[in-house]
Design a protein around this motif. Structure first.
Motif, PDB file in Angstrom:
ATOM      1  N   ARG A 173      -2.795   0.563  -2.547  1.00 35.74           N
ATOM      2  CA  ARG A 173      -3.898  -0.232  -2.645  1.00 35.74           C
ATOM      3  C   ARG A 173      -4.849  -0.114  -1.540  1.00 35.74           C
ATOM      4  NH1 ARG A 173      -4.244  -6.228  -4.097  1.00 35.74           N
ATOM      5  NH2 ARG A 173      -6.279  -5.415  -5.292  1.00 35.74           N
ATOM      6  N   LEU A 174      -4.385  -0.134  -0.154  1.00 36.25           N
ATOM      7  CA  LEU A 174      -5.405  -0.499   0.759  1.00 36.25           C
ATOM      8  C   LEU A 174      -5.885   0.846   1.705  1.00 36.25           C
ATOM      9  CD1 LEU A 174      -3.472  -3.400   2.331  1.00 36.25           C
ATOM     10  CD2 LEU A 174      -5.474  -3.374   1.147  1.00 36.25           C
ATOM     11  N   ALA A 175      -4.794   1.976   1.365  1.00 37.49           N
ATOM     12  CA  ALA A 175      -5.173   3.163   2.581  1.00 37.49           C
ATOM     13  C   ALA A 175      -6.236   4.026   2.375  1.00 37.49           C
ATOM     14  CB  ALA A 175      -3.700   3.671   2.511  1.00 37.49           C
ATOM     15  N   HIS A 176      -6.985   4.339   3.358  1.00 37.10           N
ATOM     16  CA  HIS A 176      -7.684   5.542   3.214  1.00 37.10           C
ATOM     17  C   HIS A 176      -6.702   6.703   3.813  1.00 37.10           C
ATOM     18  CE1 HIS A 176     -11.077   2.527   4.053  1.00 37.10           C
ATOM     19  NE2 HIS A 176     -11.471   3.362   3.254  1.00 37.10           N
ATOM     20  N   ARG A 177      -5.805   6.255   4.462  1.00 38.83           N
ATOM     21  CA  ARG A 177      -4.642   7.419   4.830  1.00 38.83           C
ATOM     22  C   ARG A 177      -3.426   6.868   4.903  1.00 38.83           C
ATOM     23  NH1 ARG A 177      -6.123  11.586   9.819  1.00 38.83           N
ATOM     24  NH2 ARG A 177      -8.116  11.797   8.373  1.00 38.83           N
ATOM     25  N   ILE A 178      -2.449   7.653   4.778  1.00 38.19           N
ATOM     26  CA  ILE A 178      -1.047   6.959   4.585  1.00 38.19           C
ATOM     27  C   ILE A 178      -0.246   8.059   5.352  1.00 38.19           C
ATOM     28  CG2 ILE A 178       0.980   6.512   3.106  1.00 38.19           C
ATOM     29  CD1 ILE A 178      -0.890   5.827   0.897  1.00 38.19           C
ATOM     30  N   TYR A 179       0.488   7.447   6.324  1.00 35.81           N
ATOM     31  CA  TYR A 179       1.743   8.221   7.046  1.00 35.81           C
ATOM     32  C   TYR A 179       2.787   7.601   6.671  1.00 35.81           C
ATOM     33  CZ  TYR A 179      -1.662  10.447  10.092  1.00 35.81           C
ATOM     34  OH  TYR A 179      -2.658  11.384  10.721  1.00 35.81           O
ATOM     35  N   LEU A 180       3.827   8.755   6.287  1.00 40.27           N
ATOM     36  CA  LEU A 180       5.048   8.075   5.960  1.00 40.27           C
ATOM     37  C   LEU A 180       5.956   8.510   7.317  1.00 40.27           C
ATOM     38  CD1 LEU A 180       7.679   7.841   3.934  1.00 40.27           C
ATOM     39  CD2 LEU A 180       8.125  10.034   4.234  1.00 40.27           C
ATOM     40  N   VAL A 181       6.599   7.173   7.818  1.00 42.39           N
ATOM     41  CA  VAL A 181       7.286   7.298   9.023  1.00 42.39           C
ATOM     42  C   VAL A 181       8.880   7.223   8.709  1.00 42.39           C
ATOM     43  CG1 VAL A 181       7.596   5.985  11.157  1.00 42.39           C
ATOM     44  CG2 VAL A 181       5.525   5.785   9.969  1.00 42.39           C
ATOM     45  N   ALA A 182       9.482   8.203   9.129  1.00 42.43           N
ATOM     46  CA  ALA A 182      10.712   8.611   8.977  1.00 42.43           C
ATOM     47  C   ALA A 182      11.599   9.043  10.081  1.00 42.43           C
ATOM     48  CB  ALA A 182      11.083   9.544   7.805  1.00 42.43           C
ATOM     49  N   GLU A 183      12.949   9.005  10.176  1.00 43.69           N
ATOM     50  CA  GLU A 183      13.637   9.419  11.454  1.00 43.69           C
ATOM     51  C   GLU A 183      13.118  10.664  12.010  1.00 43.69           C
ATOM     52  OE1 GLU A 183      17.850   8.470  11.078  1.00 43.69           O
ATOM     53  OE2 GLU A 183      17.277   6.406  10.327  1.00 43.69           O
ATOM     54  N   SER A 184      12.839  11.710  10.996  1.00 45.22           N
ATOM     55  CA  SER A 184      12.319  12.958  11.291  1.00 45.22           C
ATOM     56  C   SER A 184      11.090  13.098  11.776  1.00 45.22           C
ATOM     57  CB  SER A 184      12.556  13.931  10.091  1.00 45.22           C
ATOM     58  OG  SER A 184      11.950  13.233   9.220  1.00 45.22           O
ATOM     59  N   GLY A 185      10.315  11.943  11.762  1.00 46.45           N
ATOM     60  CA  GLY A 185       8.989  12.026  12.179  1.00 46.45           C
ATOM     61  C   GLY A 185       7.583  11.583  11.177  1.00 46.45           C
ATOM     62  N   LEU A 186       6.594  11.697  11.508  1.00 45.60           N
ATOM     63  CA  LEU A 186       5.634  11.413  10.738  1.00 45.60           C
ATOM     64  C   LEU A 186       4.832  12.420   9.789  1.00 45.60           C
ATOM     65  CD1 LEU A 186       5.467   9.234  12.867  1.00 45.60           C
ATOM     66  CD2 LEU A 186       3.089   9.031  12.649  1.00 45.60           C
ATOM     67  N   THR A 187       4.725  12.141   8.576  1.00 46.09           N
ATOM     68  CA  THR A 187       4.098  12.839   7.538  1.00 46.09           C
ATOM     69  C   THR A 187       3.109  12.308   6.826  1.00 46.09           C
ATOM     70  OG1 THR A 187       6.566  12.847   6.685  1.00 46.09           O
ATOM     71  CG2 THR A 187       5.073  14.695   5.814  1.00 46.09           C
ATOM     72  N   SER A 188       1.754  13.047   6.628  1.00 42.54           N
ATOM     73  CA  SER A 188       0.772  12.674   6.170  1.00 42.54           C
ATOM     74  C   SER A 188       0.803  12.614   4.505  1.00 42.54           C
ATOM     75  CB  SER A 188      -0.588  13.406   6.530  1.00 42.54           C
ATOM     76  OG  SER A 188      -1.689  12.662   5.901  1.00 42.54           O
ATOM     77  N   LEU A 189       0.681  11.673   3.895  1.00 41.69           N
ATOM     78  CA  LEU A 189       0.878  11.692   2.359  1.00 41.69           C
ATOM     79  C   LEU A 189      -0.677  11.605   1.851  1.00 41.69           C
ATOM     80  CD1 LEU A 189       4.005   9.270   2.027  1.00 41.69           C
ATOM     81  CD2 LEU A 189       3.897  11.774   2.215  1.00 41.69           C
ATOM     82  N   PRO A 190      -0.542  12.117   0.382  1.00 43.58           N
ATOM     83  CA  PRO A 190      -1.853  11.881  -0.225  1.00 43.58           C
ATOM     84  C   PRO A 190      -2.173  10.783  -0.669  1.00 43.58           C
ATOM     85  CG  PRO A 190      -0.047  13.287  -1.608  1.00 43.58           C
ATOM     86  CD  PRO A 190       0.492  12.853  -0.191  1.00 43.58           C
ATOM     87  N   VAL A 191      -3.466  10.424  -0.913  1.00 40.40           N
ATOM     88  CA  VAL A 191      -4.051   9.091  -1.150  1.00 40.40           C
ATOM     89  C   VAL A 191      -4.570   9.120  -2.523  1.00 40.40           C
ATOM     90  CG1 VAL A 191      -3.971   7.900   0.716  1.00 40.40           C
ATOM     91  CG2 VAL A 191      -5.759   9.302   0.025  1.00 40.40           C
TER      92      VAL A 191
END
Lengths: 261, 241
Positions: free
Chosen positions: B194-212
């Motif tokens: 709902r809210l994001a202009h930009r989404i990052y997935l935070v996982a143990e392996s690191g950060l990934t930018s996800l499509p919005v």
């Protein structure tokens, strides 16, 4: 008031049991006077009792107030200064490890037979519970709230006075309640060691003269005073609690009725 | 306020337990909402607390940069999962807490306008225990707005609320924090969708930018595009675990 009524039941039962015991074993009154004799002694010596009770009351209340003030100041210092924590905490434990009763004769030697030595014994007894509970409360202030204050640019001093102190008031109240229980013990002990006035002095005196009924009367007055003191301090502690939690003061005994939610 | 800054963070967090979280490059665009989405305990809040210069419990080896080159200190407002209202203060006192803690005089007109804006006008004199969870979070939002900082850091701010209240709060927060740089930590794919202009997935392996989703936020919760984005985020989240 329900608490008072409930408290009267065992008290009345104890009085009755006491009288029955005296009738059954028929000991001489100087060993164990019945409640009727104690009541008579209470009435006949009412002025002597009142005069000595007033002295003890002054000692207890002055000692409690002074001990609570010094204790609160110490807790604030412990919170604010690592140096204080380093040097003061061991002293605090030491203060608690040395039996105050062992110090009382020396205090009487230094400060005389008057009120001062009794106030000091009381202060020493009251100091630790107040310091410790208040310091604990100051330390346990919601860390989230303290973090929030830091992001707002608050100084450590303002965090202390505007957040930690109000949040620690319930803990301070608990310390005061403990202190109110210990304080009369301190004053009475101070009087036992050496005094010319006070309920403790009167107890020793009447005991020495085999006026056991008067001694019991003095104990009764002391107990009554201790109960009133505790009730007064508890009421004050409830107000502190209600302020700090943003709730209304509820009648005693109904506090658990309110859920958090 | 000369336009909110964008923020970039890069580095590695070493936790005391031994594991670490490496942030190759996290870009937080100016004046937009960035969501850090991930499971609990992965270090999302650590990143947020590092930005807020709070104790993180981890060693951070890296840099935080801003687009205008000025430090973040004094430019952020923080809002947490619990409302963090002081129970001994009423709503007015809590909303103006920041000014009181800095020893400034409280702008009473502004305070009352903000209380009105979050819909608490009728409750301004109440203490937190007399408020519902939603009202308390509204008060916390008003306190955040009162700070008037260009950057807002929100740590799962709505996760303790019921679904309806949460949806309302998301809308209210989005409107009121408009044109600020906002970072939201959340474990809720629906919130990110709902809210994001930009989404990052935070996982143990690191950060990934996800499509919005293509539409600009705030997106309607019941919009099919939002819902499918939410489903997509959820399955990504589950695959990452």
């Amino acid at each position: 008031m329900a608490a008072w009524r409930d408290g009267m039941v065992p008290f009345a039962a104890a009085l009755l049991g006491w009288q029955v015991l005296v009738w059954i074993i028929a000991v001489p009154p100087f060993i164990l006077p019945g409640p009727n004799l104690v009541a008579i002694a209470l009435w006949e010596n009412r002025f002597v009792l009142a005069e000595n009770a007033a002295v003890t009351a002054v000692e207890v209340i002055a000692g409690l107030a002074l001990g609570a003030a010094i204790g609160a100041a110490t807790a604030l210092n412990l919170m604010m200064s690592a140096t204080a924590r380093r040097y003061l905490l061991p002293v605090l434990v030491f203060n608690q490890a040395v039996p105050i009763f062992a110090l009382a004769p020396v205090l009487t030697l230094w400060f005389g037979y008057g009120i001062a030595s009794k106030v000091i014994v009381t202060v020493l007894i009251v100091y630790f519970p107040v310091t410790w509970t208040f310091y604990d409360g100051l330390r346990r202030t919601d860390p989230g709230l303290v973090d929030l204050a830091r992001t707002m640019g608050a100084s450590a001093n303002r965090i202390l006075w505007r957040l930690r102190v109000p949040a620690a008031l319930p803990a301070f109240g608990s310390g005061l309640k403990l202190a109110a229980i210990y304080a009369p013990v301190g004053a009475i002990f101070g009087e036992w060691v050496g005094a010319s006035k006070g309920l403790g002095y009167l107890m020793l005196l009447s005991n020495g003269r085999a006026k056991t009924d008067l001694m019991f009367a003095a104990i009764l007055i002391l107990a009554l005073f201790a109960v009133c003191l505790h009730a007064g301090v508890s009421a004050f502690a409830r107000r502190l609690d209600a302020y700090a939690t943003g709730t209304q003061v509820r009648p005693a005994g109904r506090r658990d009725a309110q859920g958090s939610g | 306020m000369s336009g909110p800054p964008g923020i970039a963070i890069r580095g590695r967090f070493a936790f005391q337990g031994g594991q670490d979280l490496s942030v190759e490059r996290l870009e937080i665009p100016a004046g937009q909402w960035t969501c850090l989405l991930g499971p609990s305990g992965v270090g999302k809040s650590t990143i947020l607390r590092e930005l807020a210069a709070l104790e993180t419990g981890a060693d951070f080896d890296g840099r935080v940069e801003t687009t205008d080159g000025a430090p973040l200190a004094g430019r952020i407002a923080f809002m947490g999962q619990s409302d963090l209202l002081a129970p001994w203060l009423d709503v007015r006192g809590n909303v103006s807490l920041g000014a009181q803690l800095r020893g400034e005089t409280v702008d009473i007109a502004r305070r009352d306008a903000l209380i009105d804006r979050v819909g608490l006008k009728a409750h301004a004199g109440k203490h937190p225990p007399a408020l519902s969870g939603g009202m308390r979070q509204r008060a916390a939002l008003a306190r955040t707005l009162m700070e008037d900082r260009p950057v807002a850091l929100l740590d799962e701010p709505f996760s303790a609320l019921d679904a309806r209240t949460r949806a309302e709060m998301q809308e209210l927060a989005f409107q009121t924090l408009e044109r600020r740089t906002v970072v939201v930590v959340t474990h809720d794919p629906a919130e990110a969708a709902r809210l994001a202009h930009r989404i990052y997935l935070v996982a143990e392996s690191g950060l990934t930018s996800l499509p919005v989703p293509p539409a600009a936020p705030i997106r309607a919760a019941e919009d099919p595009a939002t819902l499918s984005a939410q489903a997509e985020l959820l399955s990504t989240l589950r695959r990452a675990a």
